[in-house]
Structure formats: structure tokens, C-alpha cells
Design a protein around this motif. Structure first.
Motif, PDB file in Angstrom:
ATOM      1  N   ILE A 130      53.796 -28.219  14.091  1.00  0.00           N
ATOM      2  CA  ILE A 130      53.492 -29.322  15.011  1.00  0.00           C
ATOM      3  C   ILE A 130      54.747 -29.761  15.773  1.00  0.00           C
ATOM      4  CG2 ILE A 130      52.704 -31.739  15.128  1.00  0.00           C
ATOM      5  CD1 ILE A 130      50.856 -30.922  12.645  1.00  0.00           C
ATOM      6  N   TYR A 131      55.882 -29.773  15.093  1.00  0.00           N
ATOM      7  CA  TYR A 131      57.131 -30.159  15.754  1.00  0.00           C
ATOM      8  C   TYR A 131      57.831 -28.977  16.443  1.00  0.00           C
ATOM      9  CZ  TYR A 131      56.823 -34.878  13.905  1.00  0.00           C
ATOM     10  OH  TYR A 131      56.417 -36.154  13.634  1.00  0.00           O
ATOM     11  N   GLY A 132      57.161 -27.838  16.465  1.00  0.00           N
ATOM     12  CA  GLY A 132      57.676 -26.700  17.213  1.00  0.00           C
ATOM     13  C   GLY A 132      58.830 -25.957  16.554  1.00  0.00           C
ATOM     14  N   LEU A 133      59.019 -26.140  15.261  1.00  0.00           N
ATOM     15  CA  LEU A 133      60.116 -25.453  14.559  1.00  0.00           C
ATOM     16  C   LEU A 133      59.677 -24.066  14.094  1.00  0.00           C
ATOM     17  CD1 LEU A 133      61.208 -28.509  12.366  1.00  0.00           C
ATOM     18  CD2 LEU A 133      62.261 -27.745  14.507  1.00  0.00           C
ATOM     19  N   THR A 134      58.364 -23.926  13.884  1.00  0.00           N
ATOM     20  CA  THR A 134      57.794 -22.638  13.487  1.00  0.00           C
ATOM     21  C   THR A 134      56.741 -22.260  14.520  1.00  0.00           C
ATOM     22  OG1 THR A 134      58.113 -23.214  11.160  1.00  0.00           O
ATOM     23  CG2 THR A 134      56.578 -21.433  11.606  1.00  0.00           C
ATOM     24  N   ASP A 135      56.681 -20.997  14.852  1.00  0.00           N
ATOM     25  CA  ASP A 135      55.727 -20.497  15.847  1.00  0.00           C
ATOM     26  C   ASP A 135      54.289 -20.645  15.325  1.00  0.00           C
ATOM     27  OD1 ASP A 135      54.338 -19.144  17.779  1.00  0.00           O
ATOM     28  OD2 ASP A 135      55.820 -17.524  17.947  1.00  0.00           O
ATOM     29  N   ILE A 136      53.398 -21.164  16.158  1.00  0.00           N
ATOM     30  CA  ILE A 136      52.003 -21.361  15.741  1.00  0.00           C
ATOM     31  C   ILE A 136      51.295 -20.027  15.498  1.00  0.00           C
ATOM     32  CG2 ILE A 136      50.999 -21.544  18.091  1.00  0.00           C
ATOM     33  CD1 ILE A 136      49.302 -23.970  16.663  1.00  0.00           C
ATOM     34  N   ASP A 137      51.807 -18.946  16.093  1.00  0.00           N
ATOM     35  CA  ASP A 137      51.185 -17.634  15.904  1.00  0.00           C
ATOM     36  C   ASP A 137      51.410 -17.056  14.505  1.00  0.00           C
ATOM     37  OD1 ASP A 137      49.900 -17.511  18.350  1.00  0.00           O
ATOM     38  OD2 ASP A 137      51.740 -16.880  19.366  1.00  0.00           O
ATOM     39  N   THR A 138      52.132 -17.801  13.653  1.00  0.00           N
ATOM     40  CA  THR A 138      52.286 -17.356  12.262  1.00  0.00           C
ATOM     41  C   THR A 138      51.037 -17.670  11.437  1.00  0.00           C
ATOM     42  OG1 THR A 138      53.413 -19.446  11.790  1.00  0.00           O
ATOM     43  CG2 THR A 138      54.820 -17.528  12.202  1.00  0.00           C
ATOM     44  N   VAL A 139      50.074 -18.432  12.014  1.00  0.00           N
ATOM     45  CA  VAL A 139      48.838 -18.738  11.278  1.00  0.00           C
ATOM     46  C   VAL A 139      47.620 -18.182  12.025  1.00  0.00           C
ATOM     47  CG1 VAL A 139      49.757 -20.829  10.178  1.00  0.00           C
ATOM     48  CG2 VAL A 139      48.553 -21.027  12.368  1.00  0.00           C
ATOM     49  N   ASN A 140      46.512 -18.022  11.315  1.00  0.00           N
ATOM     50  CA  ASN A 140      45.295 -17.480  11.945  1.00  0.00           C
ATOM     51  C   ASN A 140      44.578 -18.545  12.789  1.00  0.00           C
ATOM     52  OD1 ASN A 140      43.634 -19.054  10.243  1.00  0.00           O
ATOM     53  ND2 ASN A 140      43.624 -17.463   8.664  1.00  0.00           N
ATOM     54  N   ASN A 141      43.562 -18.111  13.524  1.00  0.00           N
ATOM     55  CA  ASN A 141      42.900 -19.015  14.484  1.00  0.00           C
ATOM     56  C   ASN A 141      42.214 -20.204  13.830  1.00  0.00           C
ATOM     57  OD1 ASN A 141      43.718 -17.731  16.757  1.00  0.00           O
ATOM     58  ND2 ASN A 141      41.879 -16.463  16.971  1.00  0.00           N
ATOM     59  N   ALA A 142      41.598 -19.980  12.666  1.00  0.00           N
ATOM     60  CA  ALA A 142      40.904 -21.075  11.977  1.00  0.00           C
ATOM     61  C   ALA A 142      41.919 -22.139  11.564  1.00  0.00           C
ATOM     62  CB  ALA A 142      40.160 -20.539  10.763  1.00  0.00           C
ATOM     63  N   THR A 143      43.067 -21.691  11.088  1.00  0.00           N
ATOM     64  CA  THR A 143      44.123 -22.629  10.681  1.00  0.00           C
ATOM     65  C   THR A 143      44.682 -23.350  11.902  1.00  0.00           C
ATOM     66  OG1 THR A 143      44.648 -21.120   8.881  1.00  0.00           O
ATOM     67  CG2 THR A 143      46.257 -22.845   9.324  1.00  0.00           C
ATOM     68  N   LYS A 144      44.851 -22.623  12.987  1.00  0.00           N
ATOM     69  CA  LYS A 144      45.326 -23.232  14.238  1.00  0.00           C
ATOM     70  C   LYS A 144      44.442 -24.404  14.630  1.00  0.00           C
ATOM     71  CE  LYS A 144      47.281 -19.392  16.699  1.00  0.00           C
ATOM     72  NZ  LYS A 144      47.075 -18.345  17.709  1.00  0.00           N
ATOM     73  N   GLU A 145      43.131 -24.163  14.552  1.00  0.00           N
ATOM     74  CA  GLU A 145      42.165 -25.193  14.924  1.00  0.00           C
ATOM     75  C   GLU A 145      42.296 -26.424  14.020  1.00  0.00           C
ATOM     76  OE1 GLU A 145      37.622 -24.599  15.367  1.00  0.00           O
ATOM     77  OE2 GLU A 145      38.622 -23.080  16.609  1.00  0.00           O
ATOM     78  N   LYS A 146      42.452 -26.150  12.723  1.00  0.00           N
ATOM     79  CA  LYS A 146      42.616 -27.247  11.757  1.00  0.00           C
ATOM     80  C   LYS A 146      43.874 -28.049  12.051  1.00  0.00           C
ATOM     81  CE  LYS A 146      42.507 -25.570   7.536  1.00  0.00           C
ATOM     82  NZ  LYS A 146      42.386 -25.322   6.099  1.00  0.00           N
ATOM     83  N   ILE A 147      44.940 -27.337  12.400  1.00  0.00           N
ATOM     84  CA  ILE A 147      46.213 -28.001  12.698  1.00  0.00           C
ATOM     85  C   ILE A 147      46.061 -28.879  13.940  1.00  0.00           C
ATOM     86  CG2 ILE A 147      48.616 -27.638  13.432  1.00  0.00           C
ATOM     87  CD1 ILE A 147      48.548 -25.015  11.760  1.00  0.00           C
TER      88      ILE A 147
END
Ligand code: ZN
Length: 166
Positions: A130-147
Motif C-alpha cells: 500500500i505504501y509502495g515499498l513492495t511491488d503489487i505484482d508480487t501478489v495474485n489478482n484476488a489478493t490485489k482486489e482484497k488489498i
């Protein structure tokens, strides 16, 4: 022990009122098209105290018991009720009083930025993303949506005005 007693009281109190807080994102435009009451919060056919989708909205009883559950879902009612707040501090106090957990996210030219948190567990777990320290592409789409659903960005202006981005 304290928590247990508190929870029981809270549940009992809630049984007496029709207001049902939103815990997840709910599309009010979709609800509007369904035949599911005139009030978005109790789903009953009642006179509406404040209309925000066509002639439907929220009834007086739910307005009186209103608590923030999901800041994106609740955005219309929050914007309406914070009209009475005339400074950043007043609006912030109102949001906290109505159960919203917020974390500051900077300020610029008198506008204060916040994350309004819908799901503290998910928000904390993925705050590096969320704070942009880790790339969001490290998680799958379902997790992305939850985040993405675990918070909404909020702007509060000097005059108390609010903008909820969803
Ligand atoms: Zn209602």
C-alpha cells in the motif's frame, strides 16, 4: 474479559435497530436497480431522510444510528453528514467518532490526505504494498482486489469538506 462483555452488549444493542453497517464494498447503484427497499442500510421500504441514488437513500432511523463500516460504500452518507463540519479538525473528529480508523498520508496546500481503513488486518498485512515499498505484482489478482478494498483514500480540506476516492 472486558472485550467479551462489551461485545455482548454491542450485539444486544444492535438487535433493536434496523441499521446494518457495511463491512464490504457494496454498489449502491446496483442496489438501486433491485427491489430491495428504499433504505440502503436496513433494506426496508420507508420514507427516506436523505436520498443519494435517485429517490432512494437512507431512512431517519438508520441515519440516527449511522456508523462507518466501509468508507467507500458509506461515502454518500459521510459526505452528507460532514456538511456540518467546517474545519479539517472537526471533520476528522466526526469520522473518528463514527468508527472510522484513519492513518495520515501527508498534506499539501492545506489539504490533508488519509487512508480510511476498511479492514485493519489486511491493511496491516500488506502495508508495504500500500505504501509502495513492495511491488503489487508480487501478489495474485484476488489478493490485489482484497488489498485495494481494505482502504480508501480520503482528502479533507481546510473548510472541512471531504472527498472519498473509491
Ligand atoms: Zn434504514
Amino acid at each position: 474479559m472486558y472485550t467479551k462483555v462489551y461485545n455482548k452488549k454491542y450485539i444486544r444493542k444492535n438487535l433493536n435497530m434496523p441499521f446494518r453497517g457495511k463491512n464490504t464494498y457494496e454498489n449502491c447503484y446496483k442496489w438501486h436497480r433491485q427491489n430491495n427497499g428504499t433504505c440502503f442500510y436496513c433494506y426496508e421500504d420507508k420514507p427516506v431522510a436523505y436520498a443519494f441514488v435517485g429517490k432512494k437513500g437512507i431512512c431517519q432511523e438508520c441515519l440516527d444510528h449511522f456508523k462507518i463500516g466501509h468508507v467507500g460504500t458509506d461515502r454518500h452518507v459521510i459526505t452528507y453528514l460532514t456538511n456540518q463540519c467546517h474545519s479539517h479538525e472537526e471533520t476528522l473528529k466526526w469520522l473518528k467518532k463514527h468508527d472510522l480508523k484513519l492513518t495520515p498520508n501527508g498534506q499539501k496546500n492545506g489539504t490533508h490526505y488519509y487512508f480510511g481503513i476498511n479492514n485493519m488486518g489486511i491493511f496491516n498485512n500488506y502495508c508495504a504494498i500500500i505504501y509502495g515499498l513492495t511491488d503489487i505484482d508480487t501478489v495474485n489478482n484476488a489478493t490485489k482486489e482484497k488489498i485495494m478494498d481494505s482502504y480508501n483514500e480520503i482528502e479533507i480540506f481546510k473548510n472541512g469538506g471531504i472527498r472519498i476516492i473509491y
